[in-house]
Design an enzyme around this catalytic site. Structure first.
Site, PDB file in Angstrom:
ATOM      1  N   GLY A 130      35.461  43.653  -5.297  1.00  0.00           N
ATOM      2  CA  GLY A 130      36.625  42.954  -4.739  1.00  0.00           C
ATOM      3  C   GLY A 130      37.066  41.785  -5.591  1.00  0.00           C
ATOM      4  N   SER A 132      38.600  42.286  -8.669  1.00  0.00           N
ATOM      5  CA  SER A 132      39.665  42.769  -9.561  1.00  0.00           C
ATOM      6  C   SER A 132      39.211  43.061 -10.977  1.00  0.00           C
ATOM      7  CB  SER A 132      40.815  41.771  -9.625  1.00  0.00           C
ATOM      8  OG  SER A 132      41.363  41.623  -8.380  1.00  0.00           O
ATOM      9  N   ASP A 178      46.470  41.040  -7.846  1.00  0.00           N
ATOM     10  CA  ASP A 178      45.367  40.978  -8.807  1.00  0.00           C
ATOM     11  C   ASP A 178      45.880  40.793 -10.232  1.00  0.00           C
ATOM     12  OD1 ASP A 178      44.080  41.570  -6.502  1.00  0.00           O
ATOM     13  OD2 ASP A 178      43.450  43.584  -7.081  1.00  0.00           O
TER      14      ASP A 178
HETATM   15  C1  GLA Z   1      43.167  44.928  -3.675  1.00  0.00           C
HETATM   16  C2  GLA Z   1      44.560  45.201  -4.218  1.00  0.00           C
HETATM   17  C3  GLA Z   1      45.488  43.999  -4.006  1.00  0.00           C
HETATM   18  C4  GLA Z   1      45.449  43.503  -2.569  1.00  0.00           C
HETATM   19  C5  GLA Z   1      44.014  43.374  -2.071  1.00  0.00           C
HETATM   20  C6  GLA Z   1      43.937  43.065  -0.601  1.00  0.00           C
HETATM   21  O1  GLA Z   1      42.546  43.927  -4.423  1.00  0.00           O
HETATM   22  O2  GLA Z   1      44.514  45.509  -5.582  1.00  0.00           O
HETATM   23  O3  GLA Z   1      46.791  44.322  -4.396  1.00  0.00           O
HETATM   24  O4  GLA Z   1      46.204  44.320  -1.726  1.00  0.00           O
HETATM   25  O5  GLA Z   1      43.242  44.545  -2.315  1.00  0.00           O
HETATM   26  O6  GLA Z   1      44.481  41.831  -0.351  1.00  0.00           O
END
Ligand code: GLA
Length: 391
Positions: A130, A132, A178
């Site tokens: 989570g 990115s 992200d």
């Molecule tokens: C992932 C997605 C983002 C966003 C988050 C939730 O990281 O890539 O675009 O939607 O989930 O907030």
């Protein structure tokens, strides 16, 4: 601190340059792209709402140079994998190379790119946590190419190329948070981004006595791709039902909780709960930013707990491991707020913790988690740093 950071950069840089020249027999251009945290505003980006991310001190490094063979040669230290892909007919593939192929595919629609590329990847952004890692990979690569070929693309253009890559080469219909955060990060600051207008402002995260501590559930969100896309569809379904009553509304952001409640009977149950969460989450972000600028971290932290409750019960993107960590965190000394971060179904829990309690927090939460789930979580004490850079 700055000194340690510079030292880290320079030793990583030296090692990568050496490895690149041994592997490919030439010099490379090097970019470092950070992972991100998001303080509040989850799943709001693809609903034209607001988000509040910051770039962190974990990075993906990309070393790149041209070749004259129209082939993409890749090596990633993390996977100890050497791969080659022809560039005359670019298609999505399984695994991490798809991100680089996708970037080349969409960049070629904007600029002229001839010949091939030799690329070496390294880094410490945990994958599937989570934070990115895929946006850092895409945007670091795109940023490096932009510099190497002097295309003059803006960071926003590169962010959109990264987002398209996720959509078409990885199958995740993500928002723009992200990619935006990786490219626009600023040390000591969060970014309040309006995902409709793409206007943004930097908000100082100026709480020297507190740390942002991530606890990694080590649950990789394998469900996240499909479930994520389903959430997005459900939000769109909610919008189209509400548009029958409010034709000028374009996204969930345009409806209030009262308006949604009034038409509750028209909206099927899971869709209704998804929509309520998004509307509340957007409001929490706007209110939460006011708390941050007023220096009230305590109130902001309460909102983080509320966000988690919504993610778990209304949006249903949590999991037992994440719920456990947030629940334990809530009762630990020095914790002002905690919640699951990112797309969901595991990944990291973001906690704001008083600095003098961080050590105790980290060891206790890891022990409790290990006892309950029989695996040790990784704990990252993070700093908010600058976005992508050329080294
Ligand atoms: C992932 C997605 C983002 C966003 C988050 C939730 O990281 O890539 O675009 O939607 O989930 O907030």
């Amino acid at each position: 601190m700055q000194c340690r950071e510079n030292h880290y950069f320079s030793s990583m840089e030296k090692n990568l340059r050496r490895q690149f020249s041994q592997q490919f027999g030439k010099e490379a251009l090097l970019a470092a792209a950070p992972g991100r945290v998001n303080l509040i505003g989850e799943h709001t980006d693809y609903n034209e709402g607001f988000v509040l991310p910051g770039a962190v001190d974990k990075r993906i490094y990309t070393a790149v140079s041209r070749n004259d063979k129209n082939v993409l040669n890749l090596y990633a230290n993390q996977y100890a994998q050497q791969l080659s892909f022809p560039l005359d007919d670019i298609q999505p593939v399984d695994g991490w190379p798809t991100y680089l192929l996708g970037m080349i595919f969409f960049l070629k629609k904007l600029v002229h790119l001839e010949g091939g590329l030799d690329v070496l990847i390294d880094g410490d952004v945990p994958v599937g946590a989570g934070m990115s890692s895929s946006a850092a990979l895409c945007c670091g690569f795109g940023f490096a190419l932009n510099e190497l070929f002097d295309w003059g693309l803006t960071k926003m253009e590169l962010a959109v190329v990264g987002q398209k890559t996720e959509h078409l080469f990885a199958g995740v219909q993500c928002g723009i948070m992200d990619q935006f955060a990786v490219l626009h990060g600023k040390a000591g600051h969060l970014m309040k981004l309006d995902c409709r207008s793409m206007a943004y402002e930097y908000i100082p995260f100026d709480f020297p006595d507190y740390k942002i501590v991530l606890v990694n559930t080590m649950v990789s969100h394998s469900l996240a791709g499909t479930e994520y896309n389903i959430r997005r569809q459900q939000c769109e379904e909610g919008v189209s039902i509400m548009q029958k009553h409010f034709p000028s509304g374009h996204s969930l952001r345009d409806f209030s909780q009262e308006q949604l409640m009034k038409y509750k009977n028209d909206i099927p149950d899971p869709v209704y709960r998804r929509c309520i969460f998004i509307i509340n989450e957007n409001d929490r972000l706007l209110e939460g930013c006011k708390f941050l600028t007023a220096g009230d971290l305590q109130k902001f932290g309460e909102f983080m707990f509320l966000t988690h409750e919504g993610l778990s019960r209304l949006y249903e993107v949590s999991c037992p491991e994440s719920d456990f960590l947030v629940e334990k965190s809530r009762s630990m000394p020095g914790v002002v707020g905690a919640r699951q971060m990112g797309g969901g179904f595991g990944g990291c829990i973001i906690n704001i913790v008083k600095e003098d309690k961080v050590e105790n927090f980290a060891s206790q939460i890891a022990d409790l988690y290990e006892r309950r789930f029989d695996k040790r979580p990784e704990v990252y004490i993070t700093r908010i740093e600058d976005g992508v850079k050329i080294l």
